[in-house]
Design a protein around this motif. Structure first.
Motif, PDB file in Angstrom:
ATOM      1  N   VAL A   1      11.036  27.968 -32.301  1.00  0.00           N
ATOM      2  CA  VAL A   1      12.128  28.651 -31.608  1.00  0.00           C
ATOM      3  C   VAL A   1      12.976  27.612 -30.885  1.00  0.00           C
ATOM      4  O   VAL A   1      12.466  26.780 -30.134  1.00  0.00           O
ATOM      5  CB  VAL A   1      11.596  29.695 -30.599  1.00  0.00           C
ATOM      6  CG1 VAL A   1      12.743  30.312 -29.803  1.00  0.00           C
ATOM      7  CG2 VAL A   1      10.809  30.784 -31.329  1.00  0.00           C
ATOM      8  N   PHE A   2      14.290  27.659 -31.134  1.00  0.00           N
ATOM      9  CA  PHE A   2      15.229  26.729 -30.499  1.00  0.00           C
ATOM     10  C   PHE A   2      15.420  27.065 -29.023  1.00  0.00           C
ATOM     11  O   PHE A   2      15.332  28.227 -28.615  1.00  0.00           O
ATOM     12  CB  PHE A   2      16.597  26.820 -31.180  1.00  0.00           C
ATOM     13  CG  PHE A   2      16.626  26.344 -32.603  1.00  0.00           C
ATOM     14  CD1 PHE A   2      16.741  24.994 -32.900  1.00  0.00           C
ATOM     15  CD2 PHE A   2      16.565  27.250 -33.644  1.00  0.00           C
ATOM     16  CE1 PHE A   2      16.801  24.559 -34.215  1.00  0.00           C
ATOM     17  CE2 PHE A   2      16.622  26.820 -34.969  1.00  0.00           C
ATOM     18  CZ  PHE A   2      16.734  25.466 -35.255  1.00  0.00           C
ATOM     19  N   THR A   3      15.770  26.042 -28.250  1.00  0.00           N
ATOM     20  CA  THR A   3      16.044  26.235 -26.821  1.00  0.00           C
ATOM     21  C   THR A   3      17.495  26.663 -26.605  1.00  0.00           C
ATOM     22  O   THR A   3      18.244  26.034 -25.846  1.00  0.00           O
ATOM     23  CB  THR A   3      15.778  24.933 -26.036  1.00  0.00           C
ATOM     24  OG1 THR A   3      16.543  23.868 -26.634  1.00  0.00           O
ATOM     25  CG2 THR A   3      14.315  24.572 -26.028  1.00  0.00           C
ATOM     26  N   PHE A   4      17.896  27.742 -27.247  1.00  0.00           N
ATOM     27  CA  PHE A   4      19.237  28.258 -27.042  1.00  0.00           C
ATOM     28  C   PHE A   4      19.359  28.813 -25.615  1.00  0.00           C
ATOM     29  O   PHE A   4      18.353  29.128 -24.967  1.00  0.00           O
ATOM     30  CB  PHE A   4      19.544  29.366 -28.052  1.00  0.00           C
ATOM     31  CG  PHE A   4      19.658  28.905 -29.484  1.00  0.00           C
ATOM     32  CD1 PHE A   4      20.003  27.595 -29.794  1.00  0.00           C
ATOM     33  CD2 PHE A   4      19.428  29.791 -30.532  1.00  0.00           C
ATOM     34  CE1 PHE A   4      20.121  27.181 -31.114  1.00  0.00           C
ATOM     35  CE2 PHE A   4      19.544  29.386 -31.847  1.00  0.00           C
ATOM     36  CZ  PHE A   4      19.890  28.075 -32.142  1.00  0.00           C
ATOM     37  N   PRO A   5      20.579  28.970 -25.099  1.00  0.00           N
ATOM     38  CA  PRO A   5      20.762  29.556 -23.766  1.00  0.00           C
ATOM     39  C   PRO A   5      20.139  30.946 -23.670  1.00  0.00           C
ATOM     40  O   PRO A   5      19.977  31.645 -24.677  1.00  0.00           O
ATOM     41  CB  PRO A   5      22.286  29.602 -23.610  1.00  0.00           C
ATOM     42  CG  PRO A   5      22.784  28.505 -24.491  1.00  0.00           C
ATOM     43  CD  PRO A   5      21.852  28.504 -25.683  1.00  0.00           C
ATOM     44  N   PRO A   6      19.786  31.374 -22.461  1.00  0.00           N
ATOM     45  CA  PRO A   6      19.082  32.653 -22.273  1.00  0.00           C
ATOM     46  C   PRO A   6      19.777  33.859 -22.882  1.00  0.00           C
ATOM     47  O   PRO A   6      19.110  34.766 -23.400  1.00  0.00           O
ATOM     48  CB  PRO A   6      18.987  32.774 -20.745  1.00  0.00           C
ATOM     49  CG  PRO A   6      18.973  31.364 -20.262  1.00  0.00           C
ATOM     50  CD  PRO A   6      19.891  30.627 -21.187  1.00  0.00           C
ATOM     51  N   ASP A   7      21.127  33.914 -22.825  1.00  0.00           N
ATOM     52  CA  ASP A   7      21.806  35.087 -23.367  1.00  0.00           C
ATOM     53  C   ASP A   7      21.650  35.187 -24.880  1.00  0.00           C
ATOM     54  O   ASP A   7      21.606  36.292 -25.435  1.00  0.00           O
ATOM     55  CB  ASP A   7      23.282  35.082 -22.973  1.00  0.00           C
ATOM     56  CG  ASP A   7      24.028  33.858 -23.476  1.00  0.00           C
ATOM     57  OD1 ASP A   7      23.433  32.770 -23.542  1.00  0.00           O
ATOM     58  OD2 ASP A   7      25.231  33.985 -23.800  1.00  0.00           O
ATOM     59  N   VAL A   8      21.532  34.054 -25.568  1.00  0.00           N
ATOM     60  CA  VAL A   8      21.313  34.067 -27.011  1.00  0.00           C
ATOM     61  C   VAL A   8      19.869  34.469 -27.314  1.00  0.00           C
ATOM     62  O   VAL A   8      19.609  35.268 -28.218  1.00  0.00           O
ATOM     63  CB  VAL A   8      21.638  32.696 -27.627  1.00  0.00           C
ATOM     64  CG1 VAL A   8      21.382  32.704 -29.134  1.00  0.00           C
ATOM     65  CG2 VAL A   8      23.082  32.309 -27.328  1.00  0.00           C
ATOM     66  N   LEU A   9      18.931  33.931 -26.554  1.00  0.00           N
ATOM     67  CA  LEU A   9      17.521  34.261 -26.753  1.00  0.00           C
ATOM     68  C   LEU A   9      17.236  35.736 -26.513  1.00  0.00           C
ATOM     69  O   LEU A   9      16.320  36.299 -27.125  1.00  0.00           O
ATOM     70  CB  LEU A   9      16.654  33.423 -25.813  1.00  0.00           C
ATOM     71  CG  LEU A   9      16.629  31.911 -26.069  1.00  0.00           C
ATOM     72  CD1 LEU A   9      15.994  31.191 -24.896  1.00  0.00           C
ATOM     73  CD2 LEU A   9      15.887  31.591 -27.360  1.00  0.00           C
ATOM     74  N   ALA A  10      18.029  36.360 -25.648  1.00  0.00           N
ATOM     75  CA  ALA A  10      17.783  37.757 -25.301  1.00  0.00           C
ATOM     76  C   ALA A  10      18.261  38.723 -26.375  1.00  0.00           C
ATOM     77  O   ALA A  10      17.937  39.918 -26.329  1.00  0.00           O
ATOM     78  CB  ALA A  10      18.476  38.087 -23.979  1.00  0.00           C
TER      79      ALA A  10
ATOM     80  N   TYR B   1      11.600  26.971 -17.592  1.00  0.00           N
ATOM     81  CA  TYR B   1      10.776  26.586 -18.745  1.00  0.00           C
ATOM     82  C   TYR B   1       9.828  27.722 -19.125  1.00  0.00           C
ATOM     83  O   TYR B   1       9.701  28.082 -20.301  1.00  0.00           O
ATOM     84  CB  TYR B   1      10.012  25.314 -18.389  1.00  0.00           C
ATOM     85  CG  TYR B   1       8.834  24.983 -19.270  1.00  0.00           C
ATOM     86  CD1 TYR B   1       9.004  24.495 -20.566  1.00  0.00           C
ATOM     87  CD2 TYR B   1       7.529  25.121 -18.782  1.00  0.00           C
ATOM     88  CE1 TYR B   1       7.914  24.164 -21.360  1.00  0.00           C
ATOM     89  CE2 TYR B   1       6.437  24.798 -19.573  1.00  0.00           C
ATOM     90  CZ  TYR B   1       6.631  24.319 -20.858  1.00  0.00           C
ATOM     91  OH  TYR B   1       5.551  24.003 -21.632  1.00  0.00           O
ATOM     92  N   VAL B   2       9.171  28.326 -18.148  1.00  0.00           N
ATOM     93  CA  VAL B   2       8.258  29.448 -18.415  1.00  0.00           C
ATOM     94  C   VAL B   2       9.035  30.639 -18.960  1.00  0.00           C
ATOM     95  O   VAL B   2       8.573  31.329 -19.892  1.00  0.00           O
ATOM     96  CB  VAL B   2       7.482  29.820 -17.139  1.00  0.00           C
ATOM     97  CG1 VAL B   2       6.691  31.108 -17.343  1.00  0.00           C
ATOM     98  CG2 VAL B   2       6.546  28.685 -16.735  1.00  0.00           C
ATOM     99  N   GLU B   3      10.214  30.898 -18.418  1.00  0.00           N
ATOM    100  CA  GLU B   3      11.032  32.006 -18.909  1.00  0.00           C
ATOM    101  C   GLU B   3      11.438  31.784 -20.361  1.00  0.00           C
ATOM    102  O   GLU B   3      11.491  32.735 -21.154  1.00  0.00           O
ATOM    103  CB  GLU B   3      12.270  32.162 -18.023  1.00  0.00           C
ATOM    104  CG  GLU B   3      11.955  32.709 -16.638  1.00  0.00           C
ATOM    105  CD  GLU B   3      13.155  32.664 -15.704  1.00  0.00           C
ATOM    106  OE1 GLU B   3      14.255  32.283 -16.181  1.00  0.00           O
ATOM    107  OE2 GLU B   3      13.002  32.993 -14.515  1.00  0.00           O
ATOM    108  N   PHE B   4      11.716  30.527 -20.728  1.00  0.00           N
ATOM    109  CA  PHE B   4      12.039  30.241 -22.121  1.00  0.00           C
ATOM    110  C   PHE B   4      10.837  30.517 -23.022  1.00  0.00           C
ATOM    111  O   PHE B   4      10.974  31.119 -24.094  1.00  0.00           O
ATOM    112  CB  PHE B   4      12.491  28.785 -22.289  1.00  0.00           C
ATOM    113  CG  PHE B   4      12.528  28.357 -23.729  1.00  0.00           C
ATOM    114  CD1 PHE B   4      13.421  28.940 -24.615  1.00  0.00           C
ATOM    115  CD2 PHE B   4      11.643  27.413 -24.210  1.00  0.00           C
ATOM    116  CE1 PHE B   4      13.446  28.576 -25.955  1.00  0.00           C
ATOM    117  CE2 PHE B   4      11.651  27.040 -25.544  1.00  0.00           C
ATOM    118  CZ  PHE B   4      12.556  27.627 -26.420  1.00  0.00           C
ATOM    119  N   GLN B   5       9.655  30.091 -22.606  1.00  0.00           N
ATOM    120  CA  GLN B   5       8.460  30.375 -23.397  1.00  0.00           C
ATOM    121  C   GLN B   5       8.281  31.875 -23.606  1.00  0.00           C
ATOM    122  O   GLN B   5       7.960  32.340 -24.705  1.00  0.00           O
ATOM    123  CB  GLN B   5       7.220  29.798 -22.713  1.00  0.00           C
ATOM    124  CG  GLN B   5       7.110  28.283 -22.730  1.00  0.00           C
ATOM    125  CD  GLN B   5       5.832  27.826 -22.072  1.00  0.00           C
ATOM    126  OE1 GLN B   5       5.378  28.399 -21.079  1.00  0.00           O
ATOM    127  NE2 GLN B   5       5.237  26.776 -22.620  1.00  0.00           N
TER     128      GLN B   5
END
Length: 251
Positions: free
Chosen positions: A108-117, A166-170
């Motif tokens: 999973v890429f580290t895209f910005p939070p709005d993209v990940l959501a 970092y935890v939120e991204f995980q």
């Protein structure tokens, strides 16, 4: 004779194998290299075969910048964000646990939070419109830049002692892939688990004094099935092995 399962013949340990030449595109922070990402269930290893560079990692231990040179070996367990950085001619051989799972979306890429959501936005940003050629190169660079955009705030926060982003991204990455887990489980059973179970069956046969399975001894060979693909970290030479490795998801 002790019965052994009829299985495909993956590489030792059912690992995935590829060769990468690190991207030389400059990113927003001035570094040249690949797309930061993590794996949810696979450990990845870099074996450096040429050139110089580094790998940047984010983990509960903080931020690390590990130099890479010929002979270096670096590996990252699930959940570790890693970013390959070019230093000049960097070339590595990648060994990947659980061949088939990264290709099925474990990374999973580290895209910005709005993209990940938004799973649809994530899928669109992560995919490439072609496997090779100028259009693929443009899309791969855009994808890398978006991953760096999301990565830099994670790194900055972690260096400041705040592991919250970092935890939120995980957690966001885990939500993205949750629906794929049943399919991953089948790939794991057919690859890594089946390979380990084969060894267990062989040990049982030897313990029973029955080496009959050795009559099935064979040698295998292969070569790259794709040259110059656009991977997460660089231009990629792939080895597609029946029953385990699949073409990269979205590429």
């Amino acid at each position: 004779m002790v019965s052994l399962p009829n299985l495909p013949h993956p590489l030792p340990g059912a690992v995935g194998l590829s060769h990468l030449s690190a991207y030389e595109w400059e990113a927003a922070d001035g570094a040249c290299g690949g797309s930061p990402h993590l794996h949810l269930v696979c450990t990845e290893a870099y074996v450096v075969t040429g050139g110089r560079g580094a790998v940047q990692t984010l983990s509960p231990d903080g931020y690390r910048d590990t130099p890479l040179e010929p002979g270096s070996v670096a590996w990252f367990t699930p959940g570790t964000v890693h970013r390959m950085v070019q230093g000049g001619g960097l070339r590595i051989t990648v060994l990947m646990q659980n061949s088939g799972l990264p290709e099925a979306g474990d990374a999973v890429f580290t895209f910005p939070p709005d993209v990940l959501a938004d799973p649809e936005r994530y899928a669109a940003a992560a995919s490439l419109p072609a496997r090779t050629g100028p259009e693929a190169a443009t899309a791969a660079r855009k994808r890398r830049d978006l991953a760096v955009e999301g990565y830099l705030p994670l790194r900055e926060a972690l260096m400041a002692g705040d592991n919250g982003p970092y935890v939120e991204f995980q957690q966001a990455a885990a939500r993205l892939v949750r629906d794929r887990v049943p399919a991953w489980r089948e790939l794991w059973r057919a690859g890594a688990l089946a390979t380990a179970e084969r060894t267990g069956a062989q040990l049982t046969a030897l313990e029973a004094g029955d080496p009959g399975y050795l009559a099935d001894a064979r040698s295998y060979d292969t070569g790259p099935t794709r040259h110059g693909g656009y991977g997460m970290c660089g231009r990629r030479e792939e080895y597609e092995l029946p029953g385990t490795t699949l073409p990269y998801h979205g590429e």
